[in-house]
Design a protein around this motif. Structure first.
Motif, PDB file in Angstrom:
ATOM      1  N   ARG A  99       0.802  -1.223   0.000  1.00 32.49           N
ATOM      2  CA  ARG A  99       0.000   0.000   0.000  1.00 32.49           C
ATOM      3  C   ARG A  99       0.836   1.275   0.000  1.00 32.49           C
ATOM      4  O   ARG A  99       0.343   2.332  -0.356  1.00 32.49           O
ATOM      5  CB  ARG A  99      -0.919   0.017   1.224  1.00 32.49           C
ATOM      6  CG  ARG A  99      -1.977  -1.041   1.157  1.00 32.49           C
ATOM      7  CD  ARG A  99      -2.927  -0.885   2.300  1.00 32.49           C
ATOM      8  NE  ARG A  99      -2.949  -2.128   3.052  1.00 32.49           N
ATOM      9  CZ  ARG A  99      -3.701  -2.359   4.093  1.00 32.49           C
ATOM     10  NH1 ARG A  99      -4.492  -1.438   4.552  1.00 32.49           N
ATOM     11  NH2 ARG A  99      -3.677  -3.511   4.696  1.00 32.49           N
ATOM     12  N   LEU A 100       2.087   1.180   0.417  1.00 31.34           N
ATOM     13  CA  LEU A 100       2.964   2.353   0.471  1.00 31.34           C
ATOM     14  C   LEU A 100       4.109   2.166  -0.519  1.00 31.34           C
ATOM     15  O   LEU A 100       4.845   1.174  -0.466  1.00 31.34           O
ATOM     16  CB  LEU A 100       3.522   2.557   1.886  1.00 31.34           C
ATOM     17  CG  LEU A 100       4.491   3.714   2.072  1.00 31.34           C
ATOM     18  CD1 LEU A 100       3.832   5.051   1.736  1.00 31.34           C
ATOM     19  CD2 LEU A 100       5.027   3.740   3.498  1.00 31.34           C
ATOM     20  N   GLU A 101       4.245   3.136  -1.423  1.00 36.13           N
ATOM     21  CA  GLU A 101       5.351   3.104  -2.380  1.00 36.13           C
ATOM     22  C   GLU A 101       6.598   3.645  -1.687  1.00 36.13           C
ATOM     23  O   GLU A 101       6.520   4.525  -0.838  1.00 36.13           O
ATOM     24  CB  GLU A 101       5.004   3.947  -3.600  1.00 36.13           C
ATOM     25  CG  GLU A 101       3.828   3.390  -4.383  1.00 36.13           C
ATOM     26  CD  GLU A 101       3.425   4.294  -5.529  1.00 36.13           C
ATOM     27  OE1 GLU A 101       4.262   5.104  -5.988  1.00 36.13           O
ATOM     28  OE2 GLU A 101       2.267   4.197  -5.954  1.00 36.13           O
ATOM     29  N   TYR A 102       7.754   3.122  -2.097  1.00 38.55           N
ATOM     30  CA  TYR A 102       9.004   3.562  -1.486  1.00 38.55           C
ATOM     31  C   TYR A 102      10.141   3.378  -2.479  1.00 38.55           C
ATOM     32  O   TYR A 102       9.987   2.758  -3.520  1.00 38.55           O
ATOM     33  CB  TYR A 102       9.282   2.789  -0.194  1.00 38.55           C
ATOM     34  CG  TYR A 102       9.623   1.331  -0.413  1.00 38.55           C
ATOM     35  CD1 TYR A 102      10.931   0.887  -0.280  1.00 38.55           C
ATOM     36  CD2 TYR A 102       8.652   0.405  -0.765  1.00 38.55           C
ATOM     37  CE1 TYR A 102      11.254  -0.446  -0.481  1.00 38.55           C
ATOM     38  CE2 TYR A 102       8.958  -0.918  -0.973  1.00 38.55           C
ATOM     39  CZ  TYR A 102      10.261  -1.343  -0.820  1.00 38.55           C
ATOM     40  OH  TYR A 102      10.588  -2.650  -1.024  1.00 38.55           O
ATOM     41  N   GLU A 103      11.282   3.937  -2.118  1.00 35.41           N
ATOM     42  CA  GLU A 103      12.501   3.809  -2.920  1.00 35.41           C
ATOM     43  C   GLU A 103      13.601   3.298  -2.012  1.00 35.41           C
ATOM     44  O   GLU A 103      13.602   3.588  -0.823  1.00 35.41           O
ATOM     45  CB  GLU A 103      12.944   5.179  -3.447  1.00 35.41           C
ATOM     46  CG  GLU A 103      11.882   5.976  -4.130  1.00 35.41           C
ATOM     47  CD  GLU A 103      12.309   7.428  -4.373  1.00 35.41           C
ATOM     48  OE1 GLU A 103      13.476   7.790  -4.135  1.00 35.41           O
ATOM     49  OE2 GLU A 103      11.445   8.199  -4.795  1.00 35.41           O
ATOM     50  N   VAL A 104      14.522   2.565  -2.598  1.00 33.48           N
ATOM     51  CA  VAL A 104      15.703   2.141  -1.857  1.00 33.48           C
ATOM     52  C   VAL A 104      16.902   2.801  -2.514  1.00 33.48           C
ATOM     53  O   VAL A 104      17.185   2.575  -3.686  1.00 33.48           O
ATOM     54  CB  VAL A 104      15.866   0.610  -1.847  1.00 33.48           C
ATOM     55  CG1 VAL A 104      17.137   0.208  -1.120  1.00 33.48           C
ATOM     56  CG2 VAL A 104      14.653  -0.049  -1.213  1.00 33.48           C
ATOM     57  N   ILE A 105      17.554   3.654  -1.759  1.00 33.76           N
ATOM     58  CA  ILE A 105      18.741   4.364  -2.244  1.00 33.76           C
ATOM     59  C   ILE A 105      19.859   4.075  -1.253  1.00 33.76           C
ATOM     60  O   ILE A 105      19.707   4.331  -0.045  1.00 33.76           O
ATOM     61  CB  ILE A 105      18.487   5.880  -2.344  1.00 33.76           C
ATOM     62  CG1 ILE A 105      17.298   6.152  -3.278  1.00 33.76           C
ATOM     63  CG2 ILE A 105      19.745   6.605  -2.811  1.00 33.76           C
ATOM     64  CD1 ILE A 105      16.818   7.587  -3.259  1.00 33.76           C
ATOM     65  N   ALA A 106      20.945   3.535  -1.756  1.00 31.11           N
ATOM     66  CA  ALA A 106      22.099   3.188  -0.922  1.00 31.11           C
ATOM     67  C   ALA A 106      21.689   2.288   0.240  1.00 31.11           C
ATOM     68  O   ALA A 106      22.160   2.430   1.360  1.00 31.11           O
ATOM     69  CB  ALA A 106      22.794   4.449  -0.409  1.00 31.11           C
ATOM     70  N   GLY A 107      20.757   1.371  -0.030  1.00 28.05           N
ATOM     71  CA  GLY A 107      20.341   0.417   0.991  1.00 28.05           C
ATOM     72  C   GLY A 107      19.388   0.985   2.039  1.00 28.05           C
ATOM     73  O   GLY A 107      19.068   0.307   3.003  1.00 28.05           O
ATOM     74  N   LYS A 108      18.936   2.212   1.852  1.00 23.69           N
ATOM     75  CA  LYS A 108      18.023   2.848   2.807  1.00 23.69           C
ATOM     76  C   LYS A 108      16.674   3.077   2.150  1.00 23.69           C
ATOM     77  O   LYS A 108      16.591   3.408   0.984  1.00 23.69           O
ATOM     78  CB  LYS A 108      18.609   4.175   3.292  1.00 23.69           C
ATOM     79  CG  LYS A 108      19.913   3.997   4.056  1.00 23.69           C
ATOM     80  CD  LYS A 108      20.529   5.342   4.358  1.00 23.69           C
ATOM     81  CE  LYS A 108      21.753   5.242   5.189  1.00 23.69           C
ATOM     82  NZ  LYS A 108      22.884   4.586   4.581  1.00 23.69           N
ATOM     83  N   GLN A 109      15.600   2.911   2.938  1.00 26.14           N
ATOM     84  CA  GLN A 109      14.243   3.089   2.419  1.00 26.14           C
ATOM     85  C   GLN A 109      13.804   4.542   2.562  1.00 26.14           C
ATOM     86  O   GLN A 109      13.945   5.152   3.615  1.00 26.14           O
ATOM     87  CB  GLN A 109      13.261   2.193   3.171  1.00 26.14           C
ATOM     88  CG  GLN A 109      13.492   0.721   2.921  1.00 26.14           C
ATOM     89  CD  GLN A 109      12.537  -0.136   3.723  1.00 26.14           C
ATOM     90  OE1 GLN A 109      12.194   0.176   4.842  1.00 26.14           O
ATOM     91  NE2 GLN A 109      12.126  -1.254   3.130  1.00 26.14           N
TER      92      GLN A 109
END
Length: 128
Positions: free
Chosen positions: A48-58
């Protein structure tokens, strides 16, 4: 309105599409503390929640949280009983009393039992 100060930025610089760590996003979107990082992670797991992973962090955004809230919104149920149904039911109940403890014929239980026994006797007598 209370201003939040975080270690490295001013809240006023945050827009709806600014990538935020889950902790910061939770504190901004739910200032009463009702949703924390674990709650956002559960919503990510549920899709239900979109997210991004950048450098191993959400990271997520306030706009993503707004969309999540729209997906989680519970729709109000339609009323199962309307005034039209009520008037129909009232009309029926005026014709036929429901739940009346009074017998329809006005006979006592003893008289009804006696009549039933008489019918049984008559039926036995007619058999050859």
């Amino acid at each position: 309105m209370k201003k939040f100060k975080f270690a490295c930025f001013d809240v006023e610089q945050v827009g709806p599409d600014t990538p935020l760590r889950l902790e910061v996003a939770a504190r901004l979107a739910f200032p009463d503390g009702s949703i924390k990082i674990a709650g956002l992670r559960r919503e990510i797991a549920r899709g239900r929640l979109e997210y991004e992973v950048i450098a191993g962090k959400q990271f997520t955004t306030l706009a993503d949280i707004k969309r999540m809230r729209e997906r989680c919104r519970v729709k109000a149920k339609d009323l199962a009983f309307t005034s039209a149904q009520h008037s129909t039911r009232t009309a029926l109940s005026e014709r036929m009393p429901f739940g009346s403890s009074e017998t329809v014929t006005g006979k006592s239980p003893r008289e009804l039992l006696q009549a039933r026994l008489n019918l049984n006797r008559q039926a036995r007598q007619k058999k050859p």
